[in-house]
Design a protein around this motif. Sequence first.
Motif, short mmCIF file in Angstrom:
data_model
loop_
_atom_site.label_atom_id
_atom_site.label_comp_id
_atom_site.label_asym_id
_atom_site.label_seq_id
_atom_site.Cartn_x
_atom_site.Cartn_y
_atom_site.Cartn_z
N ARG A 1 13.80 13.63 7.65
CA ARG A 1 12.61 13.74 6.81
C ARG A 1 12.18 12.36 6.34
N MET A 2 10.88 12.10 6.40
CA MET A 2 10.32 10.85 5.94
C MET A 2 9.72 11.02 4.55
N ALA A 3 10.20 10.26 3.59
CA ALA A 3 9.55 10.19 2.29
C ALA A 3 8.51 9.09 2.37
N ALA A 4 7.26 9.44 2.10
CA ALA A 4 6.15 8.48 2.17
C ALA A 4 5.37 8.53 0.88
N GLN A 5 5.18 7.38 0.27
CA GLN A 5 4.43 7.31 -0.99
C GLN A 5 3.37 6.21 -0.87
N TYR A 6 2.11 6.59 -1.13
CA TYR A 6 0.99 5.64 -1.06
C TYR A 6 0.49 5.31 -2.47
N HIS A 7 -0.05 4.12 -2.62
CA HIS A 7 -0.66 3.75 -3.90
C HIS A 7 -1.90 4.60 -4.15
N HIS A 8 -2.73 4.80 -3.12
CA HIS A 8 -3.94 5.60 -3.23
C HIS A 8 -3.79 6.92 -2.49
N ASP A 9 -4.49 7.96 -2.98
CA ASP A 9 -4.48 9.23 -2.27
C ASP A 9 -5.42 9.16 -1.07
N SER B 1 4.72 -4.72 -6.77
CA SER B 1 4.51 -3.47 -7.51
C SER B 1 5.04 -2.27 -6.74
N MET B 2 4.81 -2.23 -5.42
CA MET B 2 5.31 -1.10 -4.65
C MET B 2 6.82 -1.17 -4.45
N ALA C 1 0.81 -1.21 0.00
CA ALA C 1 0.00 0.00 0.00
C ALA C 1 0.85 1.26 0.00
N PHE C 2 2.09 1.17 0.47
CA PHE C 2 2.94 2.36 0.59
C PHE C 2 4.39 1.94 0.76
N TYR C 3 5.27 2.94 0.62
CA TYR C 3 6.64 2.78 1.10
C TYR C 3 7.03 3.99 1.92
N PHE C 4 7.91 3.79 2.88
CA PHE C 4 8.50 4.85 3.68
C PHE C 4 10.01 4.76 3.55
N ARG C 5 10.66 5.91 3.43
CA ARG C 5 12.11 5.99 3.48
C ARG C 5 12.50 7.19 4.32
N TYR C 6 13.25 6.95 5.38
CA TYR C 6 13.62 8.01 6.31
C TYR C 6 15.04 8.50 6.03
N GLU D 1 11.91 5.21 -7.66
CA GLU D 1 11.80 6.58 -7.17
C GLU D 1 12.85 6.95 -6.14
N GLN D 2 13.33 6.00 -5.35
CA GLN D 2 14.25 6.33 -4.27
C GLN D 2 15.68 5.86 -4.51
N PHE D 3 15.87 4.81 -5.31
CA PHE D 3 17.21 4.27 -5.51
C PHE D 3 17.66 4.28 -6.98
#
Length: 274
Positions: free
Chosen positions: A100-108, A194-195, A89-94, A202-204
Amino acid sequence: LPRPVNVREKMRPLSAFAAADRTKIRGVLLDIDDTLTTDGRLTAAAYSALESLQSIGLLTVPITGRPAGWCDHIARMWPVDAVVGENGAFYFRYDRGARRMAAQYHHDGPARAENRRKLDALRVRILDEVPDAGIASDQAYRKADLAIDFCEDVPPLQPAQIARIVACFEAAGAQAKVSSIHVNGWFGDYDKLSMTKRLFTEQFATDLDAEQAAYVFVGDSPNDAPMFGFFDHAVGVANIRNFEDGLDAPPAYVTDASSGDGFAELASLLLNDR
Protein backbone atom coordinates in the motif's frame (compact mmCIF):
# COMPACT_ATOMS: atom_id res chain seq x y z
CA LEU A 1 17.07 41.33 0.81
CA PRO A 2 19.88 39.80 2.91
CA ARG A 3 23.17 39.25 1.15
CA PRO A 4 23.70 35.56 0.23
CA VAL A 5 26.10 33.81 2.57
CA ASN A 6 29.52 33.01 1.16
CA VAL A 7 29.71 29.24 1.31
CA ARG A 8 33.49 29.13 1.53
CA GLU A 9 33.37 31.30 4.65
CA LYS A 10 30.89 29.05 6.45
CA MET A 11 31.25 25.40 5.48
CA ARG A 12 33.60 23.07 7.29
CA PRO A 13 35.17 19.88 5.91
CA LEU A 14 33.22 16.70 6.57
CA SER A 15 35.99 15.60 8.95
CA ALA A 16 34.71 18.30 11.36
CA PHE A 17 31.46 16.33 11.81
CA ALA A 18 32.17 15.06 15.34
CA ALA A 19 31.99 11.33 16.05
CA ALA A 20 29.86 12.01 19.14
CA ASP A 21 27.24 13.64 16.89
CA ARG A 22 27.52 11.06 14.12
CA THR A 23 26.73 8.14 16.44
CA LYS A 24 23.41 9.80 17.37
CA ILE A 25 22.21 9.97 13.76
CA ARG A 26 18.96 8.05 13.09
CA GLY A 27 18.40 8.91 9.46
CA VAL A 28 19.79 10.38 6.25
CA LEU A 29 17.73 12.73 4.09
CA LEU A 30 19.12 13.35 0.63
CA ASP A 31 18.66 15.26 -2.56
CA ILE A 32 18.94 13.14 -5.73
CA ASP A 33 20.24 15.08 -8.74
CA ASP A 34 23.98 15.75 -8.51
CA THR A 35 23.90 14.64 -4.86
CA LEU A 36 23.16 10.95 -5.20
CA THR A 37 23.62 10.92 -8.97
CA THR A 38 26.73 11.82 -10.98
CA ASP A 39 26.47 13.41 -14.42
CA GLY A 40 22.84 12.36 -14.63
CA ARG A 41 23.41 8.72 -13.66
CA LEU A 42 22.94 6.71 -10.49
CA THR A 43 26.23 4.90 -9.89
CA ALA A 44 26.56 1.51 -8.26
CA ALA A 45 28.69 3.01 -5.48
CA ALA A 46 26.10 5.66 -4.57
CA TYR A 47 23.18 3.23 -4.69
CA SER A 48 25.11 0.70 -2.62
CA ALA A 49 25.87 3.41 -0.05
CA LEU A 50 22.17 4.23 0.19
CA GLU A 51 21.26 0.57 0.60
CA SER A 52 23.95 0.09 3.25
CA LEU A 53 22.63 3.02 5.29
CA GLN A 54 19.15 1.54 5.35
CA SER A 55 20.47 -1.94 6.13
CA ILE A 56 21.94 -0.73 9.45
CA GLY A 57 18.61 0.74 10.50
CA LEU A 58 18.94 4.37 9.46
CA LEU A 59 15.92 6.00 7.85
CA THR A 60 16.67 6.94 4.24
CA VAL A 61 14.46 9.58 2.64
CA PRO A 62 15.10 11.31 -0.70
CA ILE A 63 13.94 14.96 -0.71
CA THR A 64 13.86 15.83 -4.39
CA GLY A 65 12.52 18.10 -7.08
CA ARG A 66 11.82 15.10 -9.30
CA PRO A 67 8.26 14.25 -10.38
CA ALA A 68 5.51 12.15 -8.86
CA GLY A 69 5.93 9.43 -11.50
CA TRP A 70 9.57 8.95 -10.58
CA CYS A 71 8.84 9.18 -6.86
CA ASP A 72 6.26 6.39 -7.04
CA HIS A 73 8.97 4.17 -8.50
CA ILE A 74 11.56 5.34 -5.96
CA ALA A 75 9.26 4.72 -2.98
CA ARG A 76 8.46 1.22 -4.21
CA MET A 77 11.78 -0.01 -5.52
CA TRP A 78 14.68 1.86 -3.94
CA PRO A 79 16.12 1.15 -0.46
CA VAL A 80 14.26 4.12 1.04
CA ASP A 81 11.65 4.58 3.75
CA ALA A 82 9.75 7.40 2.02
CA VAL A 83 10.28 10.17 -0.52
CA VAL A 84 9.34 13.86 -0.73
CA GLY A 85 8.93 15.03 -4.32
CA GLU A 86 8.43 18.06 -6.54
CA ASN A 87 10.18 20.28 -3.97
CA GLY A 88 7.62 19.51 -1.26
CA ALA A 89 4.36 19.11 -3.18
CA PHE A 90 3.83 15.62 -1.71
CA TYR A 91 5.30 12.66 0.08
CA PHE A 92 4.99 8.96 -0.72
CA ARG A 93 5.63 6.08 1.66
CA TYR A 94 5.25 2.51 0.46
CA ASP A 95 4.32 -0.26 2.91
CA ARG A 96 5.85 -3.35 1.33
CA GLY A 97 4.10 -5.72 3.71
CA ALA A 98 0.64 -4.32 3.04
CA ARG A 99 1.47 -3.43 -0.58
CA ARG A 100 0.00 0.00 0.00
CA MET A 101 1.22 3.47 -0.92
CA ALA A 102 0.57 6.31 1.51
CA ALA A 103 0.45 9.51 -0.54
CA GLN A 104 -0.09 12.97 0.89
CA TYR A 105 -0.27 16.15 -1.22
CA HIS A 106 -0.07 19.76 -0.08
CA HIS A 107 -3.01 20.65 -2.36
CA ASP A 108 -6.14 18.64 -3.11
CA GLY A 109 -7.06 17.53 -6.64
CA PRO A 110 -9.15 20.58 -7.66
CA ALA A 111 -6.46 22.99 -6.43
CA ARG A 112 -3.78 21.08 -8.34
CA ALA A 113 -5.92 21.23 -11.49
CA GLU A 114 -6.34 25.01 -11.18
CA ASN A 115 -2.63 25.46 -10.54
CA ARG A 116 -1.86 23.34 -13.59
CA ARG A 117 -4.01 25.64 -15.73
CA LYS A 118 -1.99 28.65 -14.52
CA LEU A 119 1.32 26.85 -14.97
CA ASP A 120 0.43 25.88 -18.55
CA ALA A 121 -0.08 29.55 -19.38
CA LEU A 122 3.17 30.43 -17.63
CA ARG A 123 4.99 27.75 -19.59
CA VAL A 124 4.16 29.53 -22.86
CA ARG A 125 5.29 32.89 -21.46
CA ILE A 126 8.61 31.57 -20.16
CA LEU A 127 9.55 29.83 -23.40
CA ASP A 128 8.64 32.98 -25.31
CA GLU A 129 10.92 35.11 -23.11
CA VAL A 130 13.75 32.57 -22.78
CA PRO A 131 13.58 30.55 -26.02
CA ASP A 132 16.83 28.68 -25.31
CA ALA A 133 15.23 27.03 -22.28
CA GLY A 134 13.29 23.80 -22.52
CA ILE A 135 10.55 21.95 -20.71
CA ALA A 136 12.07 19.26 -18.50
CA SER A 137 11.90 15.81 -20.02
CA ASP A 138 10.15 14.53 -16.87
CA GLN A 139 7.37 17.16 -17.00
CA ALA A 140 4.75 14.63 -18.15
CA TYR A 141 5.11 12.81 -14.83
CA ARG A 142 4.61 15.89 -12.63
CA LYS A 143 1.53 16.62 -10.53
CA ALA A 144 2.13 20.06 -9.06
CA ASP A 145 4.92 22.07 -10.67
CA LEU A 146 6.50 23.26 -13.89
CA ALA A 147 10.14 22.32 -14.46
CA ILE A 148 12.15 24.44 -16.89
CA ASP A 149 15.32 22.77 -18.11
CA PHE A 150 18.41 24.97 -18.26
CA CYS A 151 21.15 22.35 -18.72
CA GLU A 152 19.92 18.75 -18.44
CA ASP A 153 18.80 18.19 -22.04
CA VAL A 154 19.47 21.65 -23.49
CA PRO A 155 22.78 23.52 -23.91
CA PRO A 156 23.59 25.27 -20.61
CA LEU A 157 21.94 28.66 -20.21
CA GLN A 158 23.69 31.77 -18.94
CA PRO A 159 23.05 32.93 -15.35
CA ALA A 160 21.07 35.92 -16.64
CA GLN A 161 18.75 33.59 -18.55
CA ILE A 162 18.19 31.44 -15.47
CA ALA A 163 17.46 34.58 -13.46
CA ARG A 164 14.93 35.62 -16.11
CA ILE A 165 13.09 32.30 -15.74
CA VAL A 166 12.93 32.80 -11.98
CA ALA A 167 11.63 36.33 -12.51
CA CYS A 168 8.86 35.09 -14.81
CA PHE A 169 7.64 32.65 -12.18
CA GLU A 170 7.78 35.23 -9.40
CA ALA A 171 6.01 37.90 -11.46
CA ALA A 172 3.10 35.47 -11.81
CA GLY A 173 2.96 34.92 -8.05
CA ALA A 174 4.62 31.51 -8.18
CA GLN A 175 7.51 30.23 -6.15
CA ALA A 176 10.67 29.39 -8.08
CA LYS A 177 13.65 27.33 -6.96
CA VAL A 178 16.87 26.67 -8.87
CA SER A 179 18.30 23.16 -8.77
CA SER A 180 21.44 21.95 -10.51
CA ILE A 181 19.46 21.26 -13.71
CA HIS A 182 16.01 22.91 -13.57
CA VAL A 183 14.11 25.93 -12.38
CA ASN A 184 11.03 24.52 -10.67
CA GLY A 185 8.00 26.76 -10.24
CA TRP A 186 4.74 26.18 -8.38
CA PHE A 187 1.82 27.90 -6.71
CA GLY A 188 1.57 27.25 -3.00
CA ASP A 189 3.20 27.98 0.32
CA TYR A 190 5.38 24.90 0.65
CA ASP A 191 8.94 23.76 0.10
CA LYS A 192 11.13 20.74 0.73
CA LEU A 193 11.34 21.44 4.45
CA SER A 194 7.64 21.95 5.18
CA MET A 195 6.65 18.64 3.57
CA THR A 196 9.57 16.83 5.20
CA LYS A 197 8.33 17.96 8.61
CA ARG A 198 4.82 16.79 7.74
CA LEU A 199 6.10 13.42 6.58
CA PHE A 200 8.01 12.85 9.81
CA THR A 201 5.05 13.88 11.96
CA GLU A 202 2.47 11.79 10.11
CA GLN A 203 4.50 8.70 9.18
CA PHE A 204 7.33 8.45 11.73
CA ALA A 205 5.76 10.12 14.81
CA THR A 206 8.75 12.47 14.92
CA ASP A 207 8.79 16.19 15.62
CA LEU A 208 11.73 17.38 13.52
CA ASP A 209 11.74 20.76 15.22
CA ALA A 210 12.67 18.96 18.42
CA GLU A 211 14.75 16.14 16.93
CA GLN A 212 16.48 17.53 13.84
CA ALA A 213 19.94 16.93 15.34
CA ALA A 214 19.34 13.18 14.94
CA TYR A 215 19.16 13.49 11.15
CA VAL A 216 21.56 14.41 8.37
CA PHE A 217 20.53 16.18 5.19
CA VAL A 218 22.81 16.12 2.15
CA GLY A 219 22.31 18.23 -0.97
CA ASP A 220 24.00 20.27 -3.67
CA SER A 221 22.10 23.35 -4.87
CA PRO A 222 20.05 26.45 -3.96
CA ASN A 223 16.72 24.64 -3.72
CA ASP A 224 18.23 22.73 -0.79
CA ALA A 225 18.79 25.94 1.20
CA PRO A 226 15.72 25.52 3.46
CA MET A 227 17.08 22.11 4.48
CA PHE A 228 20.63 23.39 4.88
CA GLY A 229 19.39 26.16 7.14
CA PHE A 230 17.26 23.87 9.30
CA PHE A 231 19.52 20.88 9.99
CA ASP A 232 22.53 21.28 12.27
CA HIS A 233 24.12 18.37 10.44
CA ALA A 234 23.53 19.45 6.85
CA VAL A 235 26.14 18.35 4.33
CA GLY A 236 26.89 19.67 0.86
CA VAL A 237 28.63 17.47 -1.66
CA ALA A 238 31.66 19.29 -3.08
CA ASN A 239 29.81 20.63 -6.13
CA ILE A 240 27.79 22.87 -3.80
CA ARG A 241 30.66 25.29 -4.35
CA ASN A 242 29.27 25.94 -7.83
CA PHE A 243 26.55 27.95 -6.07
CA GLU A 244 28.66 29.66 -3.41
CA ASP A 245 27.40 33.14 -4.33
CA GLY A 246 23.71 32.19 -4.50
CA LEU A 247 22.94 30.28 -1.32
CA ASP A 248 20.69 31.84 1.30
CA ALA A 249 21.86 29.22 3.81
CA PRO A 250 24.93 27.00 3.47
CA PRO A 251 25.34 23.48 4.86
CA ALA A 252 27.47 22.95 7.95
CA TYR A 253 29.87 20.59 6.20
CA VAL A 254 31.17 19.85 2.72
CA THR A 255 32.53 16.60 1.35
CA ASP A 256 35.84 16.30 -0.47
CA ALA A 257 34.21 14.43 -3.37
CA SER A 258 31.46 15.62 -5.69
CA SER A 259 28.01 14.25 -6.46
CA GLY A 260 27.47 10.52 -5.84
CA ASP A 261 31.04 10.05 -4.65
CA GLY A 262 30.44 12.76 -2.07
CA PHE A 263 27.29 10.99 -0.89
CA ALA A 264 29.24 7.73 -0.62
CA GLU A 265 31.92 9.62 1.37
CA LEU A 266 29.30 10.71 3.92
CA ALA A 267 27.75 7.22 4.03
CA SER A 268 31.14 5.65 4.66
CA LEU A 269 31.72 7.96 7.60
CA LEU A 270 28.36 7.05 9.15
CA LEU A 271 28.75 3.34 8.44
CA ASN A 272 32.19 3.24 10.03
CA ASP A 273 30.69 4.51 13.28
CA ARG A 274 28.35 1.53 13.57
